[in-house]
Design a protein around this motif. Structure first.
Motif, short mmCIF file in Angstrom:
data_model
loop_
_atom_site.label_atom_id
_atom_site.label_comp_id
_atom_site.label_asym_id
_atom_site.label_seq_id
_atom_site.Cartn_x
_atom_site.Cartn_y
_atom_site.Cartn_z
N LYS A 1 -6.73 -1.21 5.55
CA LYS A 1 -6.03 0.02 5.96
C LYS A 1 -6.72 1.24 5.38
O LYS A 1 -7.07 1.26 4.19
N ASN B 1 -5.41 -1.94 0.04
CA ASN B 1 -5.49 -2.87 1.18
C ASN B 1 -6.73 -2.47 1.95
O ASN B 1 -6.74 -1.46 2.66
N SER C 1 0.82 -1.20 0.00
CA SER C 1 0.00 0.00 0.00
C SER C 1 0.86 1.25 0.00
O SER C 1 0.39 2.31 -0.39
O1 PNS Z 1 1.73 -2.90 2.26
P1 PNS Z 1 0.61 -3.86 2.62
O2 PNS Z 1 -0.65 -3.08 3.00
O3 PNS Z 1 0.99 -4.84 3.68
O4 PNS Z 1 0.30 -4.69 1.28
C1 PNS Z 1 -0.79 -5.60 1.24
C2 PNS Z 1 -1.25 -5.77 -0.19
C3 PNS Z 1 -1.67 -4.41 -0.78
C4 PNS Z 1 -0.11 -6.35 -1.03
C5 PNS Z 1 -2.46 -6.74 -0.19
O5 PNS Z 1 -3.50 -6.19 0.59
C6 PNS Z 1 -2.95 -7.05 -1.59
O6 PNS Z 1 -2.40 -7.90 -2.26
N1 PNS Z 1 -4.01 -6.31 -2.02
C7 PNS Z 1 -4.57 -6.47 -3.37
C8 PNS Z 1 -5.90 -7.25 -3.32
C9 PNS Z 1 -5.62 -8.74 -3.17
O7 PNS Z 1 -5.03 -9.37 -4.02
N2 PNS Z 1 -6.11 -9.29 -2.04
C10 PNS Z 1 -5.95 -10.70 -1.75
C11 PNS Z 1 -4.60 -10.98 -1.10
S1 PNS Z 1 -4.33 -12.69 -0.83
#
Ligand code: PNS
Length: 162
Positions: free
Chosen positions: A41, A38, A9
């Protein structure tokens, strides 16, 4: 040509993120820094602000591309950019618990693997949320984020507390 995605994020980018991006670049010819949603968040910065901060910090580095991908799964982004792996940093056991479930889910969805790089131990305390918390109460975040990001954080801090 090996391509990987460094997702996050990035709210905001920290020096810990930059360390992981640089190390991912030593493993792959192309690193796509993917600014993602995310839903857990509440962001302080808009996607456009995060993208601008990352682009300014990463600069013209060969083989590193910054892009925002809203409203999509990470695995869909990986397919779109033809990435062979996801690269993430681990600061410690807390990160592992959080990251492992996502890595397994992403592999379940499309078979994509996640590679974990151990975070620089000197940066184990650096997270976007702690940086925001320290900054909110007037603490100095120098050295934790690029200078340009620190300036934006300070400008957003609002009036000093008595
Ligand atoms: O920096 P972060 O907030 O820890 O990153 C988390 C992130 C953005 C990589 C994760 O929330 C994500 O992959 N979001 C995209 C939506 C998605 O694929 N969700 C399912 C994850 S298994």
């Amino acid at each position: 040509m090996r391509c990987c995605v460094c997702p996050g994020s990035y709210d905001p980018l920290t020096v810990g993120h930059l360390d992981v991006i640089e190390r991912a670049r030593t493993l792959c010819d192309e690193v796509v820094v993917a600014i993602m949603d995310n839903p857990d968040k509440k962001g302080m910065f808009t996607i456009e602000e995060r993208t601008a901060m990352l682009r300014s910090a990463v600069g013209e580095r060969t083989g590193v591309r910054v892009a925002a991908f809203e409203g999509r799964l990470l695995v869909q982004v990986c397919q779109e950019v033809r990435a062979e792996a996801i690269v993430k940093g681990l600061r410690g056991g807390g990160d592992m618990a959080y990251e492992l479930a996502m890595a397994l889910m992403n592999r379940h969805l499309t078979g994509i693997e996640t590679l974990f790089v151990p975070g620089d131990p000197g940066l184990a305390h650096v997270s976007s949320s702690l940086v925001k918390a320290v900054n909110a109460y007037g603490g100095d975040v120098s050295g934790l984020v690029p200078d340009a990001v620190r300036e934006v954080l300070v400008a957003r801090r609002g009036p000093a507390r008595d």
